[in-house]
Design a protein around this motif. Structure first.
Motif, PDB file in Angstrom:
ATOM      1  N   PRO A 129     -20.683  -4.008 -14.718  1.00 32.08           N
ATOM      2  CA  PRO A 129     -19.949  -4.395 -13.508  1.00 32.08           C
ATOM      3  C   PRO A 129     -20.866  -4.653 -12.318  1.00 32.08           C
ATOM      4  CG  PRO A 129     -19.432  -2.128 -14.138  1.00 32.08           C
ATOM      5  CD  PRO A 129     -20.311  -2.682 -15.202  1.00 32.08           C
ATOM      6  N   LYS A 130     -22.064  -4.060 -12.327  1.00 31.66           N
ATOM      7  CA  LYS A 130     -22.959  -4.297 -11.196  1.00 31.66           C
ATOM      8  C   LYS A 130     -23.387  -5.754 -11.138  1.00 31.66           C
ATOM      9  CE  LYS A 130     -24.850   0.181 -10.499  1.00 31.66           C
ATOM     10  NZ  LYS A 130     -25.875   1.106 -10.922  1.00 31.66           N
ATOM     11  N   ARG A 161     -21.480  -8.141 -12.710  1.00 32.80           N
ATOM     12  CA  ARG A 161     -20.262  -8.943 -12.666  1.00 32.80           C
ATOM     13  C   ARG A 161     -19.705  -9.014 -11.254  1.00 32.80           C
ATOM     14  NH1 ARG A 161     -15.252  -7.278 -16.050  1.00 32.80           N
ATOM     15  NH2 ARG A 161     -16.597  -5.472 -16.313  1.00 32.80           N
ATOM     16  N   PHE A 162     -19.703  -7.894 -10.577  1.00 31.39           N
ATOM     17  CA  PHE A 162     -19.218  -7.872  -9.197  1.00 31.39           C
ATOM     18  C   PHE A 162     -20.315  -7.279  -8.329  1.00 31.39           C
ATOM     19  CE2 PHE A 162     -15.835  -6.937 -12.151  1.00 31.39           C
ATOM     20  CZ  PHE A 162     -14.894  -7.884 -11.841  1.00 31.39           C
ATOM     21  N   SER A 163     -21.030  -8.110  -7.617  1.00 32.67           N
ATOM     22  CA  SER A 163     -22.064  -7.534  -6.768  1.00 32.67           C
ATOM     23  C   SER A 163     -21.512  -7.363  -5.355  1.00 32.67           C
ATOM     24  CB  SER A 163     -23.313  -8.403  -6.795  1.00 32.67           C
ATOM     25  OG  SER A 163     -22.940  -9.748  -6.735  1.00 32.67           O
ATOM     26  N   GLY A 164     -22.271  -6.675  -4.545  1.00 34.09           N
ATOM     27  CA  GLY A 164     -21.860  -6.460  -3.155  1.00 34.09           C
ATOM     28  C   GLY A 164     -21.349  -5.058  -2.959  1.00 34.09           C
TER      29      GLY A 164
END
Lengths: 528, 300, 310
Positions: free
Chosen positions: C301-302, C304-307
């Motif tokens: 997930p790091k 896949r979805f950053s920020g």
């Protein structure tokens, strides 16, 4: 509500049997906070995890005792029965929210699964209740954040998520195992306040495990102090602090650095190190290599500061404030972007490596982690001899005597020199690391959080050692720390850093009595 | 296995003082407790000694034929039986060991030298040098090497030297990655920073800090590389692309044995067992070394 | 995520060009012309042949032509069998190899996962030692030893399964699939065991237990996704290994797959066939490495979805 009676736990390993907990008894009532305080290895976490059956057996074995809970003995329950209590009636909050939340799962899912397991709420209803729980612990935009992953939260927010997860099933008891240890001091204050509020609202019983007597003082109704598996003393916080009976409790309380340094040095001494207009920027590149995205982090922003001869200067700030970067810049572990660092009339940043070599013995460093700062493949003798041979004219014949003297200065026996680092405890290793820093008789020691990895009684010994070296040898120390009470105990002057800037610098007592900057005030207010 | 002290005089100094236990010492004790690993070590030592002495102790000549005898089952004269040309199978397996072990050790050494140098330089330099060097490894990693080796042997003929180089060229990349990872991890350790602030030179840091601390994983991986190299050679020889008759390696013996296994199963079984036992020993030893040298397990 | 896929795919192109260049030069620079070994041919015939195989042009033009044709999916005619194109041979052999590899992968993943999970949940008991010893056996018995032994046992002595052949009866496919897949099953089992034991020791597993979740959910939902990461990254190289392994297995069981054609081409010095198949295999391997990379990124997930929250 929960009674632990004569609990004894042992660990059976290849190296023999260790008794981890001996005859532990306590009880906790509705709406009350019980604090269990002890240093590492005192058995405080093991005993609480045993209550809910979280300690793997083997190697652990409950030798005797009972845990009374609603007319039954939890220790006699099988795993399936315990599972219905765990997370439903007794919830847990752990120390490090980064590793304690599943990084691969949305936080909403992680909260909801506990509800689905323990109540007959349907998915939609469970989601609703999870969002309410998130709102209750102060997560904004809870509906959107419900779908976020743990890495998308800051440390403090993650711990709030953890608390929401523990409370969503409306438990009777919450066991909080060092819940604020991994957090900055201002965040710690917020989390403690949140926990107190939730306790009042839900009439929770809280078992609060901590190594930090100061944190416990304000929140506990009852405190038990553990050492090597046994309870040495228990009572109300007032009793303990005002009339400690057991010598260990006294030692713990005395070890909490309180009050100012006995005598401060005169502030008219000459400057030893002068830092002028120092800025450090870190450039990071990410993205594809042909289309890099550059971003700049400002770790130090136009810093002016000087270290006087013979003084201990404290450098205080929370994680990410740039205090370590500043310390490392002086010994050129970090390359600043601009500015100058003057020592002995020279700008260290413009010296060639060869010229710097002549300076190095005069400025030495002590690091945070005593387990990582000594080469595991070198004996203590070799580790200490290395800088001596490199920088001094001490001959081979005198070397053994010199090293024995060094070890003696830091309070280590001569026999230590043929051993390897892994054969020592954390405190002993930190002494060895200090001895290595002293080996070339430096004028300055930069100590980067040298005691924050140590137990509180060991902390005190290392601080005393630093004070002694400062007094006897006149070594100037730049003491970098996040812990204000330690700094107050040790330092002559204090500089406070926030986001790469020095916001305040003054005589130690002045800063503590009359903080000038708002950030300093908030830091001081957060001290437990 | 104790490390040489960087200062010569500390040795006589240590004689009168209580002796500390280095991590190597502890690791050796742990390894000695691991029976499978010790069995592997013992087997390998025996095998290497026998392989070295083969020209003197082998019962027959490896290409002396006895067509009259033909393929005969194991007997007191021929312990492993004979092949269709009447050659003694035990002798052929022993000479095969020499080839297989030689390929294993030499190709692994090639991989070890290139990989360790490459990984250390990349990891220690950091920045652009590191990025470029590891990008090269990434690209090479994506190449289908088993196929390349076949291609090489087809085009340039089948020589032992080519085999060493080709296999070494495949295996060095993993070694480089491991060494770079080790270098980066050790470089971040505070003891290396302490050494930098003490003013030690790069070379001193590499010699006294980096190599002793990275040695464990490198030893483990080397032990595990040897069996995969031996396997690769056997694979090529099995396909007929490696060692050429009348020379034999385990792979070529197995290949020949496989063709006639219906009538003469011993021609397949003996070289197969020898190969499998060797691979077993190396893998057990590698696993045992990993458990013994792992800093995680060094705590207890 | 899409950006990541595109950037990885873009990285694969230079790798592929490099493969083609290396292979192409090796084949062209090989000592001895392709027709040297044949019976003497008249100069005119030789010229004709050279023209047909583009050999009368300078190297860079040959290469450019080859790339241009390959990009359109035309790998040229075979040297050895002039009336068959490399494309046709790949088309006839590849489905067989693919089917074999798919069965083998099925064996590898199902047996490997099952053994690995069992072993890690019962670590250091006989339920751990037994499958792990079997896995060690699987790793140490290479397919060219295992295959003949299986044939000897099940084909010749017990006569349960056919000794060789492909697709005549269903039983044909069992031995080849096991021979090819078992080694990889052993690797998968060892990887799964190691990473699952490591994952089960994580703090968040303790949290999941503290929540009172059922053991099955803890293993399947919390531990397994993280523990599968190294398995997925192993699958890229495993596919490459399966292809190389298919050479052996197809030889042992006389299966008319691409691997066997390749080995035959290697012996016949059928250069265009070698070149074409090498490129074809490379594309496959690069594609599966790419796929594994993308799946890995998707699992994390790091990436896949950053920020992060400010």
């Amino acid at each position: 509500m929960l009674n632990v009676i004569n609990l004894s736990i042992s660990f059976y390993t290849r190296n023999g049997v260790t008794q981890a907990v001996k005859d532990l008894s306590f009880s906790v009532k509705k709406g009350e906070t019980l604090a269990i305080v002890g240093e590492s290895g005192s058995g405080k976490s093991v005993s609480c995890q045993t209550i809910v059956g979280l300690v793997p057996s083997p190697p652990a074995k409950v030798e005797s005792g009972a845990v009374e809970w609603q007319n039954s003995d939890l220790l006699q329950q099988n795993e399936a029965q315990l599972r219905r209590i765990r997370g439903k009636k007794i919830s847990m909050i752990f120390q490090d929210p980064m590793t304690s939340l599943n990084p691969n799962m949305r936080i909403g899912t992680q909260i909801v699964e506990a509800l689905l397991e323990h109540s007959d709420a349907g998915p939609a209803q469970a989601k609703q209740r999870a969002i309410e729980a998130l709102k209750e612990v102060g997560i904004e935009n809870a509906e959107q954040r419900f779908k976020a992953f743990p890495h998308q939260f800051s440390g403090g927010m993650r711990q709030r998520v953890m608390i929401a997860m523990a409370l969503v099933t409306q438990p009777d008891i919450v066991i909080a195992d060092e819940p604020t240890t991994a957090l900055d001091v201002t965040i710690q204050a917020q989390i403690l306040e949140l926990l107190a509020g939730l306790q009042k609202k839900h009439q929770l019983a809280i078992i609060f495990i901590s190594h930090d007597l100061a944190v416990v003082r304000n929140i506990a109704d009852h405190v038990i102090v553990m050492k090597s598996g046994t309870v040495v003393e228990s009572g109300s916080p007032q009793q303990l602090f005002e009339q400690p009976k057991h010598p260990y409790t006294k030692k713990l309380i005395d070890a909490i650095p309180s009050g100012a340094k006995p005598q401060s040095r005169d502030s008219h001494a000459e400057n030893l190190i002068e830092i002028k207009n120092l800025s450090t920027h870190f450039h990071t590149r990410h993205g594809a290599f042909w289309k890099p995205v550059k971003s700049v982090t400002v770790a130090a922003d136009n810093i002016n500061i000087s270290l006087k001869k013979g003084e201990i200067l404290g450098l205080v700030g929370e994680s990410g404030s740039g205090k370590s970067t500043l310390g490392r810049s002086i010994v050129r572990l970090v390359k600043p972007s601009k500015g100058e660092i003057r020592f002995a009339g020279k700008n260290l940043l413009q010296l060639s490596p060869r010229q710097m070599q002549a300076i190095r013995p005069h400025i030495q460093m002590v690091f945070q982690d005593p387990y990582a700062s000594l080469n595991p493949r070198m004996t203590v003798y070799d580790a200490l001899a290395e800088p001596v041979c490199l920088h001094t004219s001490i001959g081979k014949a005198e070397l053994p005597g010199y090293i024995a003297k060094l070890l003696d200065d830091v309070g280590m026996p001569e026999a230590a020199q043929n051993k390897y680092p892994h054969e020592f405890s954390g405190g002993q290793r930190q002494r060895i690391a200090i001895a290595r820093a002293l080996a070339c008789s430096p004028q300055v020691i930069i100590a980067d959080e040298p005691v924050s990895a140590l137990d509180v009684t060991i902390q005190e010994q290392i601080l005393a050692l630093l004070l002694k070296l400062n007094a006897q040898r006149g070594i100037s120390i730049l003491f970098i720390s996040h812990d204000l009470s330690v700094v107050r105990y040790l330092c002559d002057r204090v500089a406070v850093m926030e986001k790469g800037r020095i916001v305040e610098i003054n005589a130690c007592e002045q800063v503590f009595r009359q903080p000038a900057h708002a950030y300093t005030k908030s830091l001081l207010a957060a001290i437990p | 296995m104790t490390l040489v002290s960087p200062l010569g005089d500390s040795v006589n100094h240590q004689t009168k003082k209580p002796q500390g236990h280095s991590l190597w010492h502890d690791a050796r004790l742990r390894l000695q407790r691991n029976k499978l690993a010790m069995f592997g070590l013992l087997f390998l030592i025996c095998l290497v000694v026998i392989a070295l002495l083969t020209p003197w102790i082998a019962p027959y000549n490896y290409d002396s034929q006895n067509l009259a005898l033909g393929a005969s089952p194991p007997s007191s004269k021929h312990w492993f039986g004979t092949d269709t040309l009447g050659r003694d199978q035990l002798t052929r397996v022993l000479f095969g060991s020499r080839i297989s072990l030689m390929v294993g050790f030499i190709a692994t050494s090639v991989a070890l030298i290139i990989g360790v140098l490459w990984g250390t330089i990349a990891g220690f330099s950091g920045g652009k040098v590191d990025a470029i060097m590891m990008r090269i490894v990434d690209i090479l990693y994506a190449l289908p090497f088993a196929i390349f080796i076949i291609l090489l042997t087809v085009i340039f003929g089948r020589s032992l030297l080519l085999l060493f180089l080709a296999i070494g060229a495949v295996e060095w990349m993993t070694m480089a990655r491991i060494m770079r990872g080790q270098t980066l991890a050790i470089k971040r350790q505070e003891y290396v920073e302490a050494a930098l602030t003490m003013g030690l030179s790069r070379w001193q840091i590499i010699r006294r800090y980096l190599i002793p601390n990275a040695l464990g994983p490198i030893i483990v991986y080397t032990t595990l590389t040897i069996p995969s190299v031996i396997l690769l050679e056997s694979f090529l020889s099995f396909l007929g692309l490696g060692i050429q008759p009348p020379q034999s390696s385990w792979g070529s013996l197995i290949s020949a044995g496989g063709e006639t296994m219906e009538e003469y199963p011993w021609l397949l079984i003996f070289p197969g067992i020898t190969l499998a036992l060797t691979l077993f020993s190396l893998n057990f030893l590698g696993d045992g070394l990993r458990d013994a040298l792992d800093p995680q397990s060094a705590k207890d | 995520m899409l950006k990541l896929i595109l950037s990885r795919a873009a990285q694969a192109i230079p790798v592929l060009l490099l493969v083609i260049l290396i292979t192409f030069s090796m084949v062209r620079l090989a000592p001895g012309g392709p027709f040297d070994a044949e019976k003497a041919v008249s100069p005119e015939v030789l010229e004709n042949l050279k023209a047909r195989y583009d050999l009368d042009k300078p190297f860079y033009l040959q290469f450019a032509n080859y790339i241009a044709n390959a990009a359109q999916g035309d790998l040229g005619p075979s040297f050895k069998f002039p009336n068959r194109s490399v494309n046709e041979m790949i088309a006839s052999g590849f489905p067989v190899t693919l089917e074999l590899a798919a069965y083998a992968l099925l064996v590898a993943i199902s047996v490997g996962l099952l053994a690995g999970i069992t072993a890690s949940l019962r670590a250091n008991t006989w339920q751990d030692y037994l499958p792990m010893s079997a896995a060690m056996l699987g790793i140490c018995l290479p397919s060219f030893v295992l295959g003949p032994l299986l044939v000897l046992l099940f084909g010749i002595w017990l006569e349960w399964l056919p000794v060789a052949g492909w697709g005549v009866i269903p039983g044909d496919k069992i031995l080849p699939a096991i021979t090819l897949g078992l080694t990889y099953a052993a690797y998968v089992a060892r990887i799964v065991r190691g990473s699952l034991i490591e994952t089960l020791a994580q703090d968040y597993i303790r949290t999941a237990k503290a929540k009172g979740l059922k053991p099955a959910r803890i293993v399947l939902r919390h531990a397994l996704p993280a523990a599968l990461t190294p398995v997925v990254s192993f699958l890229g190289p495993a596919i490459a290994g399966l292809i190389a392994g298919s050479f052996v297995v197809e030889t042992i069981f006389q299966i008319p797959g691409l691997g066997r054609f390749y080995i035959q081409a290697a012996f016949n010095r059928d250069y265009t066939m070698i070149l074409g198949t090498t490129i074809f295999f490379s594309v496959l391997i690069i594609f599966f490495n790419l796929l594994a990379d993308i799946v890995l990124a998707w699992l994390n997930p790091k990436l896949r979805f950053s920020g992060a929250e400010s």
